[in-house]
Design an enzyme around this catalytic site. Sequence first.
Site, PDB file in Angstrom:
ATOM      1  N   ASP A   1       9.190   2.928   2.100  1.00 56.72           N
ATOM      2  CA  ASP A   1       8.007   3.723   2.397  1.00 56.72           C
ATOM      3  C   ASP A   1       7.715   3.566   3.883  1.00 56.72           C
ATOM      4  OD1 ASP A   1       5.542   4.866   2.763  1.00 56.72           O
ATOM      5  OD2 ASP A   1       4.604   3.957   0.997  1.00 56.72           O
TER       6      ASP A   1
ATOM      7  N   PHE B   1       0.864  -1.188   0.000  1.00 58.68           N
ATOM      8  CA  PHE B   1       0.000   0.000   0.000  1.00 58.68           C
ATOM      9  C   PHE B   1       0.892   1.227   0.000  1.00 58.68           C
ATOM     10  CE2 PHE B   1      -2.359   3.580   1.566  1.00 58.68           C
ATOM     11  CZ  PHE B   1      -3.512   3.506   0.800  1.00 58.68           C
TER      12      PHE B   1
ATOM     13  N   LYS C   1       2.001  10.983   7.244  1.00 56.16           N
ATOM     14  CA  LYS C   1       1.138  10.724   8.405  1.00 56.16           C
ATOM     15  C   LYS C   1       1.602  11.465   9.671  1.00 56.16           C
ATOM     16  CE  LYS C   1      -1.450   6.847   6.730  1.00 56.16           C
ATOM     17  NZ  LYS C   1      -0.960   5.970   5.683  1.00 56.16           N
TER      18      LYS C   1
END
Length: 416
Positions: free
Chosen positions: A242, A157, A271
Amino acid sequence: MSIAPPVTLPSSPSPSPSSSETSQVLAHNYHPLPVTLVDGLGSWVTDVEGRRYLDLLSGYSALNFGHRHPSLVAAAHAQIDRLTLTSRAFDHDLLVPFAEALAGLVGPLVAGSPMVLPMNTGAEAVETAIKAARKWGYEVKGVPDGRATIVVADGNFHGRTTTIVSFSTDEDARRHFGPYTPGFVVVPYGDAEALAAAVDETTVAVLIEPIQGEQGVVVPPPSYLPAVRSLCTAADVLLICDEIQSGLGRTGTTLASELWGVRPDLVTLGKALGGGVLPVSAVVGRSDVLGVLTAGTHGSTFGGNPLACAVGLAVVGLLSDGSVQATAAALGTRWGQRLDTLVSDGLLASVRRAGLWAGLDVPDGRMTGRDLCERLLAVGVLAKDTHGSTIRLAPPLTITADELDLATDRLELALR
Ligand SMILES: *Cc1c(COP(=O)(O)O)cnc(C)c1O
């Protein structure tokens, strides 16, 4: 902070659709739990009816420091009263301090001398890393123009843009969004040999999550990331980690890749970098790679804006002495023992964990991940399912041991 009294589970949780799902005007691209929040502080949120919940999702790790952390809120308030946006047409006084602070925190954990490129959302940071890797491939590595490939893992993802969903293996995320961006090779996650076999002279990068969060906190075998690092080095291929969800303290370390002593060439952060206040993302990594992006070749109206830099600086400040990470690691070890007991008692099929991050698999046939989240909601805990029978828990890193115990008591209640 006060701890709410224990709650008993209603005999049958009543799943009703949320107001956002019944709305005729709001797009239906989410299936939220039926709760409407109005307030948050630390590990706790309150709904419209005054019920309090422990937030064990933490905005998919965007709220690593909990809701309204005092130093993050203070930094945002002070900056709102001073300067909020300049665009990158002009410098502002926090842009270089933010870049230097982030390079100070993450630079020692990446290969080479670090450079920072600020963006806004996670997907933009991933897109930025892909663009930098391709340009580096053509201009430095000497890959023929238009032929660059990037190796990625199944179950990945990395965000929702058309290029990123092009190499997703989640049919819901990918189907009917083509034509797809070419140049990506998908290999099984956790299999270094398959990855080695996919690398050839056109490969410019390997893009990987050190731990797959969205997939259910999937932790690869211990030899995997070090093996990926050595084969990238040997083949002159960039290792892009990531760390948008795994980074900034979640795993009890500043980066998840530290768990295996691996230094990526580029890291994407997002985030928690925005402190739960606003979207802030960045690519941090080798200056000889990010350096291929020159004026006019890449940009963002909002990337590195004064408000983002003020909050981002405060976030880096919270992580700079390592105590948040150490506390998360210690709490995580203790929590892991309790979660393992739930497995040995047969209440959970399995648990995967790193720091204050856990993927729980509900036993087949007992209930779905969604059912468990609805039961958790009924006992005052917020969590979200992912992929059928799995839920992912990511308590704020600032949660107290008592709050985490209470949340785990409630989890056990919901499972029984
Ligand atoms: C959330 C996430 C993204 C995308 O971030 P957005 O801010 O939602 O665009 C990318 N990669 C990983 C690993 C993520 O968890």
